[in-house]
Scaffold this active site. Sequence first.
Site, PDB file in Angstrom:
ATOM      1  CB  SER A 142      -2.993   0.003  -0.823  1.00  9.19           C
ATOM      2  OG  SER A 142      -2.390   0.996  -1.624  1.00  9.19           O
ATOM      3  CE1 TYR A 155      -2.075   3.046   3.424  1.00 13.90           C
ATOM      4  CE2 TYR A 155      -1.250   2.960   1.178  1.00 13.90           C
ATOM      5  CZ  TYR A 155      -2.304   2.925   2.072  1.00 13.90           C
ATOM      6  OH  TYR A 155      -3.587   2.770   1.596  1.00 13.90           O
TER       7      TYR A 155
END
Length: 255
Positions: A142, A155
Site C-alpha cells: 500500500s 494497517y
Amino acid sequence: MFSLKDKITLVTGAGSGIGAAIAATFAQAGGFVFVTDRDEKAGQATVDALRSAGGQGEFLSLDVSSEADCERVATAVKSCFNRLDVLVNNAGIGHVGTMLTTTGADLDRLYAVNVRGVFNVTKVFLPGMVERKSGSIVNIASIGAVVGVKDRLAYVTTKFAIAGMTKALALDHALDGVRANAICPGRVETPFVTGWLKKYPDPEKAYRDACATQAVNRMGKPEEIAAAALYLASDEAGFVTGTEFIIDGGFSAGK
Ligand code: NAP
C-alpha cells in the site's frame, strides 16, 4: 501487453477488487490462474468471469492466515502442475484507528492476514521456485508502506512490514532466480474502500475527500494496479527485484 503464456500463477484474495482484476489480467495474458479466496462464492465468480473471457483458471479455497489451508493449496497446485511461476500475495484487510483507538486484538487481526498471510503462502511456494531457479512474487502492499496515513495505525504498521519482508526475500533469493517486489497503491475504488466510506456520516463527502488525497483527484481503478502486477510477474521485469512500485495518482508526491 506482457505475456504470461505457459505460466502458472496464483492470486490470493482474488474474489474481489484488485485481486479479481489481477486474476482477469493474468488470464488475458495467457497464464493459468489459481484464483484463491476465503470467500468461495466470490472466488468462483472470478473464475467464471475469466473463463467466459477465454482464460484458464481454477478456484481453490484459501484463508491465508491458516497454515493448514496453505499446505492444502500447495499440494493441490503441485498435483495439477508440479510448479508455480508467479505468486501474488494480495489478500489484505484494513482497520480505521489511531494508537488510542486501536486495540491489541485489532493489530493481531490485521497482522494475521496482512503479514502472517504473506509469510504463510510464500513459505509453501518458495522452495519449489528456488529448486527450479525461477519465480516472481508480487506483494500488494500500500502507499501506507511508504508514507504514514492518518487514522490507519495498524494497517500502516502491517504494510511497512510487507515492504520489509519483500526486500529481505528479494536479497535472500536473488541468486536463486526468484524475484520479489511490492506494489504500493494509493486509494483504489474497491469494496475494501467503498465499504468504509459508507460508514462516514456523510458518505458522499467522504468519497470526495478520498478522491482528493490523490493529486489526480480520483481513486485508482483495480485494472491500473493489475497492469503493474502483470509487468512485475512477466519475464520482461527480470531486472526488477526488491522494489516498491508506487501507483498512487500522486498521493505521496507531496502537497
Ligand atoms: P477487497 O475488495 O476487500 O478484496 C480483498 C479480498 O481478499 C476479499 O475477497 C477478501 O475476502 C479477501 N480476504 C480477506 N482476508 C482474507 C484471508 N485471510 N484469506 C484469503 N482471502 C482474504 O480489497 P482490495 O481493495 O481489492 O484490496 C486488495 C489488497 O490491496 C489488500 O492487501 C489491500 O490492503 C491492498 N490495497 C488496497 C487499496 C485500496 O484502496 N483498495 C490501497 C492500497 C492497498 P472478504 O470479503 O471475505 O474479506
